[in-house]
Scaffold this active site. Structure first.
Site, mmCIF file in Angstrom:
data_model
loop_
_atom_site.group_PDB
_atom_site.id
_atom_site.type_symbol
_atom_site.label_atom_id
_atom_site.label_comp_id
_atom_site.label_asym_id
_atom_site.label_seq_id
_atom_site.Cartn_x
_atom_site.Cartn_y
_atom_site.Cartn_z
ATOM 1 N N SER A 6 0.827 -1.212 0.000
ATOM 2 C CA SER A 6 0.000 0.000 0.000
ATOM 3 C C SER A 6 0.860 1.261 0.000
ATOM 4 O O SER A 6 1.640 1.504 0.926
ATOM 5 C CB SER A 6 -0.914 -0.001 1.225
ATOM 6 O OG SER A 6 -1.521 1.275 1.336
ATOM 7 N N HIS A 31 -1.153 -1.059 -4.274
ATOM 8 C CA HIS A 31 -2.451 -0.702 -3.688
ATOM 9 C C HIS A 31 -2.491 0.811 -3.452
ATOM 10 O O HIS A 31 -1.591 1.387 -2.845
ATOM 11 C CB HIS A 31 -2.598 -1.459 -2.363
ATOM 12 C CG HIS A 31 -3.934 -1.347 -1.710
ATOM 13 N ND1 HIS A 31 -5.023 -2.110 -2.078
ATOM 14 C CD2 HIS A 31 -4.358 -0.559 -0.682
ATOM 15 C CE1 HIS A 31 -6.051 -1.816 -1.299
ATOM 16 N NE2 HIS A 31 -5.693 -0.863 -0.447
ATOM 17 N N ASP A 33 -4.753 3.904 -1.953
ATOM 18 C CA ASP A 33 -5.853 4.223 -1.033
ATOM 19 C C ASP A 33 -6.323 5.660 -1.232
ATOM 20 O O ASP A 33 -5.629 6.600 -0.844
ATOM 21 C CB ASP A 33 -5.379 4.060 0.415
ATOM 22 C CG ASP A 33 -5.173 2.598 0.785
ATOM 23 O OD1 ASP A 33 -6.142 1.827 0.696
ATOM 24 O OD2 ASP A 33 -4.039 2.237 1.147
ATOM 25 N N MET A 35 -8.977 8.509 -0.211
ATOM 26 C CA MET A 35 -9.909 8.848 0.892
ATOM 27 C C MET A 35 -10.469 10.244 0.689
ATOM 28 O O MET A 35 -9.745 11.136 0.228
ATOM 29 C CB MET A 35 -9.160 8.817 2.223
ATOM 30 C CG MET A 35 -8.450 7.517 2.501
ATOM 31 S SD MET A 35 -7.544 7.624 4.055
ATOM 32 C CE MET A 35 -6.570 6.131 3.968
ATOM 33 N N HIS A 64 -8.260 1.349 -4.125
ATOM 34 C CA HIS A 64 -9.239 1.174 -3.038
ATOM 35 C C HIS A 64 -9.844 2.539 -2.743
ATOM 36 O O HIS A 64 -9.190 3.398 -2.145
ATOM 37 C CB HIS A 64 -8.497 0.593 -1.824
ATOM 38 C CG HIS A 64 -9.324 0.473 -0.586
ATOM 39 N ND1 HIS A 64 -8.764 0.288 0.673
ATOM 40 C CD2 HIS A 64 -10.663 0.492 -0.384
ATOM 41 C CE1 HIS A 64 -9.725 0.200 1.573
ATOM 42 N NE2 HIS A 64 -10.886 0.339 0.967
ATOM 43 N N MET A 66 -12.036 4.837 -0.762
ATOM 44 C CA MET A 66 -12.765 5.048 0.494
ATOM 45 C C MET A 66 -13.474 6.389 0.367
ATOM 46 O O MET A 66 -13.136 7.373 1.029
ATOM 47 C CB MET A 66 -11.774 5.029 1.668
ATOM 48 C CG MET A 66 -11.287 3.620 1.978
ATOM 49 S SD MET A 66 -9.788 3.605 2.967
ATOM 50 C CE MET A 66 -8.586 3.627 1.672
ATOM 51 N N MET A 135 -11.810 -5.662 4.787
ATOM 52 C CA MET A 135 -11.026 -4.780 5.651
ATOM 53 C C MET A 135 -10.789 -5.473 6.989
ATOM 54 O O MET A 135 -11.745 -5.879 7.663
ATOM 55 C CB MET A 135 -11.763 -3.462 5.896
ATOM 56 C CG MET A 135 -11.888 -2.553 4.675
ATOM 57 S SD MET A 135 -10.340 -2.212 3.835
ATOM 58 C CE MET A 135 -9.399 -1.399 5.131
ATOM 59 N N ASP A 173 -7.017 -6.395 3.739
ATOM 60 C CA ASP A 173 -6.357 -5.090 3.887
ATOM 61 C C ASP A 173 -6.389 -4.607 5.336
ATOM 62 O O ASP A 173 -7.469 -4.338 5.882
ATOM 63 C CB ASP A 173 -7.100 -4.091 2.977
ATOM 64 C CG ASP A 173 -6.441 -2.728 2.922
ATOM 65 O OD1 ASP A 173 -5.347 -2.556 3.483
ATOM 66 O OD2 ASP A 173 -7.047 -1.833 2.291
HETATM 67 C C1 DX5 Z 1 -6.475 1.663 5.436
HETATM 68 C C2 DX5 Z 1 -6.011 1.304 4.052
HETATM 69 C C3 DX5 Z 1 -4.917 0.330 3.997
HETATM 70 C C4 DX5 Z 1 -3.644 0.720 4.700
HETATM 71 C C5 DX5 Z 1 -3.106 -0.536 5.314
HETATM 72 O O1 DX5 Z 1 -7.634 2.365 5.349
HETATM 73 O O2 DX5 Z 1 -7.072 0.801 3.284
HETATM 74 O O3 DX5 Z 1 -4.640 -0.071 2.657
HETATM 75 O O4 DX5 Z 1 -2.674 1.291 3.859
HETATM 76 O O5 DX5 Z 1 -2.033 -0.211 6.105
HETATM 77 P P1 DX5 Z 1 -1.360 -1.265 7.083
HETATM 78 O O6 DX5 Z 1 -0.864 -2.403 6.216
HETATM 79 O O7 DX5 Z 1 -0.241 -0.478 7.696
HETATM 80 O O8 DX5 Z 1 -2.387 -1.699 8.066
HETATM 81 ZN ZN ZN Z 2 -6.596 -0.068 1.296
#
Ligand code: DX5
Ligand code: ZN
Length: 214
Positions: A6, A31, A33, A35, A64, A66, A135, A173
């Site tokens: 990620s 990956h 993320d 948000m 991903h 969010m 998740m 994840d």
């Molecule tokens: C959290 C993200 C993850 C995050 C995971 O909302 O969706 O992808 O980067 O991080 P770790 O592996 O550190 O838990």
């Molecule tokens: Zn993620």
């Protein structure tokens, strides 16, 4: 095991060395993320960053989202370099339509479940999706502890996929390391996201390689 490090845990002030590490690694995806500060209590980055990353990164982007109403952004996600577009079940009023539109845009469609959303909500869509992202932390932040119930949830999802003949890949994840990764592999996971475990490691290439061997 497929591995999707990620980018959230990379060095945002100097991303190039981290992207070069990913390119040289055995990882299968990167990956991403995204948000929006509404669906989750944090804001990360958006399309311009994704687009720049996709030009440098030679791994397919596993995105991903969010964000609320992800169906509004399908063409921008595709044009920013995504190969997999993951939308949250909780953020989509018309999930089936959203999955159809992701496919029409030429991407693989993933559906993501928050920790409190049961696997049974996927019964009527499991045969239409390419991936389910479970998740194992509450979405919004890297570096959180793994929610152990995800192991049982992974088993339940594996059983649903096997029962229906769905081709969906199971991705997990949050809080993934070698210990939690091993439990998830045994429970039937196909793909692991790892942020802080990879980017915080003294040898990220070796860490990715170890996750691959699970
Ligand atoms: C959290 C993200 C993850 C995050 C995971 O909302 O969706 O992808 O980067 O991080 P770790 O592996 O550190 O838990
Ligand atoms: Zn993620």
């Amino acid at each position: 095991m497929k591995v999707s490090p990620s980018l959230l845990s990379a060095n945002f002030a100097n991303m190039l060395p981290d992207l070069e590490m990913i390119n040289a690694s055995e990882s299968d995806y990167l990956h991403i993320d995204v948000m929006d500060g509404v669906f989750v209590p944090n804001i990360s980055f958006g399309f311009p960053v994704m687009k720049s990353v996709s030009k440098v990164c030679n791994k397919p982007l596993d995105v991903h989202l969010m964000i609320v109403e992800p169906q509004k952004w399908i063409s921008q996600v595709r044009d920013s370099g995504a190969k997999i577009m993951n939308v949250h079940q909780e953020a989509c009023l018309h999930l089936h339509s959203c999955v159809q539109q992701i496919h029409s845009a030429g991407m693989k469609a993933g559906v993501t479940l928050c920790p409190a959303t049961p696997v049974s909500t996927l019964t009527d869509i499991i045969e239409d999706v390419d991936l389910v992202l479970l998740m194992s932390v509450n979405p919004g932040f890297g570096g959180q502890p793994f929610i152990k119930h995800t192991v049982e949830k992974t088993r339940e999802l594996r059983a649903l996929i096997d029962r229906t003949g769905s081709k969906a890949v199971i991705e997990i994840d949050g809080g993934v390391n070698l210990e939690t990764g091993k439990l998830l592999a045994e429970a039937g996971a196909d793909m692991l996201v790892a942020g802080s475990f990879v980017f915080g490691a003294s040898d990220p290439l070796e860490t990715i390689s170890q996750l691959k061997q699970l």
